[in-house]
Design a protein around this motif. Structure first.
Motif, PDB file in Angstrom:
ATOM      1  N   CYS A 178       0.832  -1.208   0.000  1.00 22.92           N
ATOM      2  CA  CYS A 178       0.000   0.000   0.000  1.00 22.92           C
ATOM      3  C   CYS A 178       0.865   1.257   0.000  1.00 22.92           C
ATOM      4  O   CYS A 178       1.474   1.602   1.017  1.00 22.92           O
ATOM      5  CB  CYS A 178      -0.928  -0.003   1.216  1.00 22.92           C
ATOM      6  N   GLU A 179       0.883   1.916  -1.133  1.00 21.11           N
ATOM      7  CA  GLU A 179       1.719   3.104  -1.269  1.00 21.11           C
ATOM      8  C   GLU A 179       1.178   3.959  -2.419  1.00 21.11           C
ATOM      9  O   GLU A 179       1.066   3.470  -3.548  1.00 21.11           O
ATOM     10  CB  GLU A 179       3.166   2.689  -1.538  1.00 21.11           C
ATOM     11  N   ASP A 180       0.825   5.184  -2.122  1.00 19.53           N
ATOM     12  CA  ASP A 180       0.445   6.143  -3.154  1.00 19.53           C
ATOM     13  C   ASP A 180       1.716   6.878  -3.570  1.00 19.53           C
ATOM     14  O   ASP A 180       2.183   7.790  -2.886  1.00 19.53           O
ATOM     15  CB  ASP A 180      -0.610   7.116  -2.610  1.00 19.53           C
ATOM     16  N   CYS A 181       2.282   6.453  -4.700  1.00 21.01           N
ATOM     17  CA  CYS A 181       3.597   6.971  -5.097  1.00 21.01           C
ATOM     18  C   CYS A 181       3.578   8.466  -5.413  1.00 21.01           C
ATOM     19  O   CYS A 181       4.634   9.121  -5.376  1.00 21.01           O
ATOM     20  CB  CYS A 181       4.121   6.193  -6.300  1.00 21.01           C
ATOM     21  N   SER A 182       2.414   9.012  -5.696  1.00 24.90           N
ATOM     22  CA  SER A 182       2.366  10.451  -5.968  1.00 24.90           C
ATOM     23  C   SER A 182       2.665  11.266  -4.728  1.00 24.90           C
ATOM     24  O   SER A 182       2.935  12.467  -4.813  1.00 24.90           O
ATOM     25  CB  SER A 182       0.983  10.835  -6.515  1.00 24.90           C
ATOM     26  N   MET A 183       2.653  10.606  -3.554  1.00 21.20           N
ATOM     27  CA  MET A 183       2.956  11.299  -2.305  1.00 21.20           C
ATOM     28  C   MET A 183       4.334  10.951  -1.744  1.00 21.20           C
ATOM     29  O   MET A 183       4.677  11.375  -0.646  1.00 21.20           O
ATOM     30  CB  MET A 183       1.886  10.976  -1.256  1.00 21.20           C
ATOM     31  N   CYS A 184       5.108  10.174  -2.490  1.00 27.22           N
ATOM     32  CA  CYS A 184       6.414   9.757  -1.961  1.00 27.22           C
ATOM     33  C   CYS A 184       7.411  10.909  -1.937  1.00 27.22           C
ATOM     34  O   CYS A 184       8.224  11.019  -1.026  1.00 27.22           O
ATOM     35  CB  CYS A 184       6.961   8.602  -2.795  1.00 27.22           C
ATOM     36  N   ARG A 185       7.400  11.759  -2.976  1.00 29.26           N
ATOM     37  CA  ARG A 185       8.251  12.961  -3.022  1.00 29.26           C
ATOM     38  C   ARG A 185       9.721  12.639  -2.770  1.00 29.26           C
ATOM     39  O   ARG A 185      10.424  13.379  -2.067  1.00 29.26           O
ATOM     40  CB  ARG A 185       7.760  13.995  -2.015  1.00 29.26           C
TER      41      ARG A 185
ATOM     42  N   GLU B   6       0.409   5.486   2.695  1.00 29.47           N
ATOM     43  CA  GLU B   6      -0.034   4.112   2.952  1.00 29.47           C
ATOM     44  C   GLU B   6      -1.546   4.062   3.155  1.00 29.47           C
ATOM     45  O   GLU B   6      -2.237   3.216   2.575  1.00 29.47           O
ATOM     46  CB  GLU B   6       0.678   3.558   4.184  1.00 29.47           C
ATOM     47  N   GLU B   7      -2.043   4.966   3.946  1.00 27.56           N
ATOM     48  CA  GLU B   7      -3.463   4.923   4.341  1.00 27.56           C
ATOM     49  C   GLU B   7      -4.395   5.108   3.154  1.00 27.56           C
ATOM     50  O   GLU B   7      -5.467   4.490   3.088  1.00 27.56           O
ATOM     51  CB  GLU B   7      -3.708   5.988   5.407  1.00 27.56           C
ATOM     52  N   ILE B   8      -4.016   5.954   2.209  1.00 24.85           N
ATOM     53  CA  ILE B   8      -4.848   6.170   1.025  1.00 24.85           C
ATOM     54  C   ILE B   8      -5.033   4.869   0.250  1.00 24.85           C
ATOM     55  O   ILE B   8      -6.142   4.526  -0.176  1.00 24.85           O
ATOM     56  CB  ILE B   8      -4.223   7.261   0.126  1.00 24.85           C
ATOM     57  N   MET B   9      -3.952   4.112   0.081  1.00 27.96           N
ATOM     58  CA  MET B   9      -4.035   2.865  -0.682  1.00 27.96           C
ATOM     59  C   MET B   9      -4.710   1.751   0.111  1.00 27.96           C
ATOM     60  O   MET B   9      -5.380   0.898  -0.465  1.00 27.96           O
ATOM     61  CB  MET B   9      -2.644   2.440  -1.142  1.00 27.96           C
TER      62      MET B   9
ATOM     63  N   SER C  39       1.850  -0.381   8.835  1.00 31.82           N
ATOM     64  CA  SER C  39       2.756   0.363   9.717  1.00 31.82           C
ATOM     65  C   SER C  39       2.122   1.587  10.350  1.00 31.82           C
ATOM     66  O   SER C  39       2.772   2.257  11.152  1.00 31.82           O
ATOM     67  CB  SER C  39       3.992   0.808   8.918  1.00 31.82           C
ATOM     68  N   SER C  40       0.868   1.884  10.014  1.00 30.57           N
ATOM     69  CA  SER C  40       0.255   3.141  10.425  1.00 30.57           C
ATOM     70  C   SER C  40      -0.932   2.915  11.352  1.00 30.57           C
ATOM     71  O   SER C  40      -1.739   2.007  11.142  1.00 30.57           O
ATOM     72  CB  SER C  40      -0.200   3.917   9.180  1.00 30.57           C
ATOM     73  N   GLN C  41      -1.047   3.758  12.346  1.00 31.46           N
ATOM     74  CA  GLN C  41      -2.174   3.701  13.278  1.00 31.46           C
ATOM     75  C   GLN C  41      -3.507   3.826  12.540  1.00 31.46           C
ATOM     76  O   GLN C  41      -4.450   3.082  12.803  1.00 31.46           O
ATOM     77  CB  GLN C  41      -2.035   4.809  14.320  1.00 31.46           C
TER      78      GLN C  41
END
Length: 426
Positions: free
Chosen positions: A177-184, A207-210, A231-233
Motif C-alpha cells: 500500500c503506497e500512493d507513489c504520488s505522495m512519496c516525493r 499508505e493509508e490512502i491505498m 505500519s500506520s495507526q
C-alpha cells in the motif's frame, strides 16, 4: 525413521501442555505421556515446542539477484529462524510473472529440501501495473497468491481485475500500500525526526490512502485483500472498520515495525531504512495493540537481503530493506516478555493463522496426524547474532553483531532435523 521429543512444553494457539511427541516419517504420530523407543531422542526440557513458523512475506532474490540471497541461502536462514514454510515475493529478475519461473523456484527449494516454498506470483506483467498475469497458469504451477510487492499497483482497474480473478481461483491479493504520488523522493517517515535529520520524508497517508482504496475494491469485488507490512495507526483503524463491515481483508505486521521507530534513525544507520518506513511511537504502539487484540492476523518478516554496497552509501541512495528471518523469534519473544502477547498468541500469529489463510490443513499446530514441521525454541538462550550464525548472504540488519535473547535451537521439517543450534555452537 522415528524421532522422539521428550519433556516438551507444547505451545499451540489454543493452549499449552507438557507431553512427549513421537514422529514417524513425516507426521506427528503420537502425543503422549509415555516414553517410547525411537531412532533419535531430543530432550526438550526447558524449551518451547511450537509448530513450524510460516513466513508469508520474504524476498529470496532468486532468480536474478543471487549475490544478495538465493533460494538455498534463504532456506538456510529460514530454518535457522524456526521457519519451515516461506512465501517469496515476485520482484525477481526475471519477474515471477509466469508459470516457468514459479516452477523453477519450487524445484530449487525442493532440491535443497529445507522448507516448503510457496511462491507469490506477480499481479502485473513485469510489475508494470498495466495488465494482470496468467494467474490460473501460475496457480497450477504452485503459486498461492499474487502481489507486486516492492511496487504498488497504482491502477485501481488493474487491482480490481486482480481481486476478481483471484476470487474466481480461490486465491488472494497481497497489497503493497503506497500512493507513489505522495512519496516525493522520501527516504524515511515524514515527521519531527526527518526534519531534524534533514531527510526527505514520506507521510503515513501515502499508505493509508491505498489501504482505503484496496479495501473498497475488496468490498466491490468480494475478493480477499491482504495488507502487507501495515505500519500506520490509521491504516489499522480502517482495517478494523472493514473487518467489522464484513470486507474480506487480512493483514500482517513485521517485527521491525513493532520493535523500532523513526527515532532509531538519529545516527543515519541505513540498516533502519525500509519501506514502509519506521514510523512514530504512536504507530508502533498501535501495531503492538493490533497484535494483542487479534486485529492483525499475521507476523511476517519481509526479509529483504541487500549486499553491503547497497547499504554502505549515502542515506538517500541506500536500498530499502532489512533481514528478518533469524531475528523473528527473539523480537517476537520480546513481545511476550513485555506482556503484549502470550506464547499462544505467538503461535497464532506465526503459524496457525498463516496456515488458515493459506488453507494448509496439516500445518499450524502440534497435533497427531499433522505434518512434523516443528520448531523447538529456547526462550532464555543469549547469543550474538553474527557471521557465525547468519545464514543469509547479506548482513543488512541493525541487530547484526548484537546480543539477542531467544532462538530456534532445533527445527524439524517433514520429520527431519534441518537446524540444530547447539551443534553449530559446539
Amino acid at each position: 525413521m522415528r524421532l522422539f521429543i521428550k519433556n516438551a512444553t507444547i505451545v499451540n494457539s489454543d493452549g499449552t501442555k507438557k507431553a512427549n511427541i513421537l514422529i514417524e516419517d513425516d507426521k506427528i504420530a503420537k502425543i503422549t505421556d509415555e516414553n517410547l523407543d525411537a531412532d533419535k531422542v531430543i530432550d526438550a526440557t526447558g524449551k518451547l515446542v511450537m509448530p513450524g513458523l510460516i513466513d508469508m512475506h520474504v524476498h529470496f532474490r532468486d532468480p536474478g539477484y543471487e549475490y544478495k540471497d538465493d533460494i538455498n541461502s534463504g532456506s538456510e536462514a529460514a530454518v535457522a529462524g524456526g521457519v519451515t514454510t516461506v512465501l517469496p515475493m515476485a520482484n525477481t529478475n526475471p519477474v515471477n510473472d509466469n508459470a516457468v519461473i514459479t516452477r523453477d523456484m519450487i524445484a530449487k527449494a525442493k532440491a535443497r529440501g529445507l522448507v516448503d516454498l510457496l511462491p507469490i506470483g506477480a499481479i502485473s506483467k513485469q510489475l508494470k501495473g498495466e495488465g494482470i498475469t496468467e494467474m490460473g497458469d501460475m496457480l497450477n504451477a504452485g503459486a498461492v497468491a499474487f502481489s507486486d510487492d516492492g511496487l504498488p499497483v497504482s491502477s485501481s482497474d488493474v487491482m480490481r481485475a486482480a481481486l476478481e480473478y483471484t476470487k474466481h481461483f480461490g486465491s488472494y491479493v497481497i497489497s503493497h500500500c503506497e500512493d507513489c504520488s505522495m512519496c516525493r523522493s522520501g527516504v524515511m517517515h515524514e515527521g519531527k525526526v526527518s526534519a531534524i535529520l534533514g531527510l526527505k520524508g514520506m507521510p503515513r497517508e501515502k499508505e493509508e490512502i491505498m489501504v482505503s482504496r484496496d479495501m473498497l475494491l475488496a468490498k466491490l469485488t468480494g475478493g480477499h485483500i491482504h495488507i502487507a507490512h501495515v505500519s500506520s495507526q490509521w491504516s489499522l483503524k480502517m482495517i478494523e472498520m472493514a473487518k467489522k463491515e464484513g470486507i474480506n481483508v487480512t493483514c500482517e505486521a513485521t517485527p521491525h515495525h513493532f520493535t523500532f521507530t523513526d527515532e532509531n534513525l538519529m545516527n543515519y544507520d541505513t540498516n533502519f531504512k525500509m519501506s514502509p518506513p519506521l514510523r512514530e511511537i504512536t504507530d508502533k504502539e498501535a501495531v503492538r495493540e493490533g497484535l494483542k487484540s487479534g486485529l492483525i492476523d499475521v507476523i511476517a518478516t519481509d526479509h529483504a537481503p541487500h549486499n553491503v554496497d547497497d547499504k554502505f552509501t549515502e542515506f538517500d541512495h541506500a536500498a530499502f530493506g532489512i533481514l528478518g528471518l533469524q531475528t523473528l523469534v527473539p523480537l517476537t519473544l520480546k513481545l511476550v516478555e513485555d506482556g503484549v502477547i502470550t506464547l499462544e498468541d505467538m503461535v497464532r500469529l506465526t503459524s496457525k493463522r498463516p496456515a488458515e489463510i493459506l488453507n494448509l490443513k496439516n500445518k499450524g499446530a502440534i497435533e497427531e496426524g499433522y505434518l512434523a514441521d516443528i520448531t523447538i525454541i529456547d526462550p532464555d538462550i543469549e547469543y550474538v547474532y553474527d557471521e557465525n550464525l547468519n545464514k543469509s548472504k547479506s548482513t543488512n540488519s541493525p541487530l547484526f553483531g548484537k546480543m539477542l535473547k531467544g532462538a530456534a535451537v532445533v527445527t524439524i521439517k517433514n520429520g527431519k532435523i534441518v537446524w540444530d543450534f547447539p551443534n553449530l555452537m559446539a
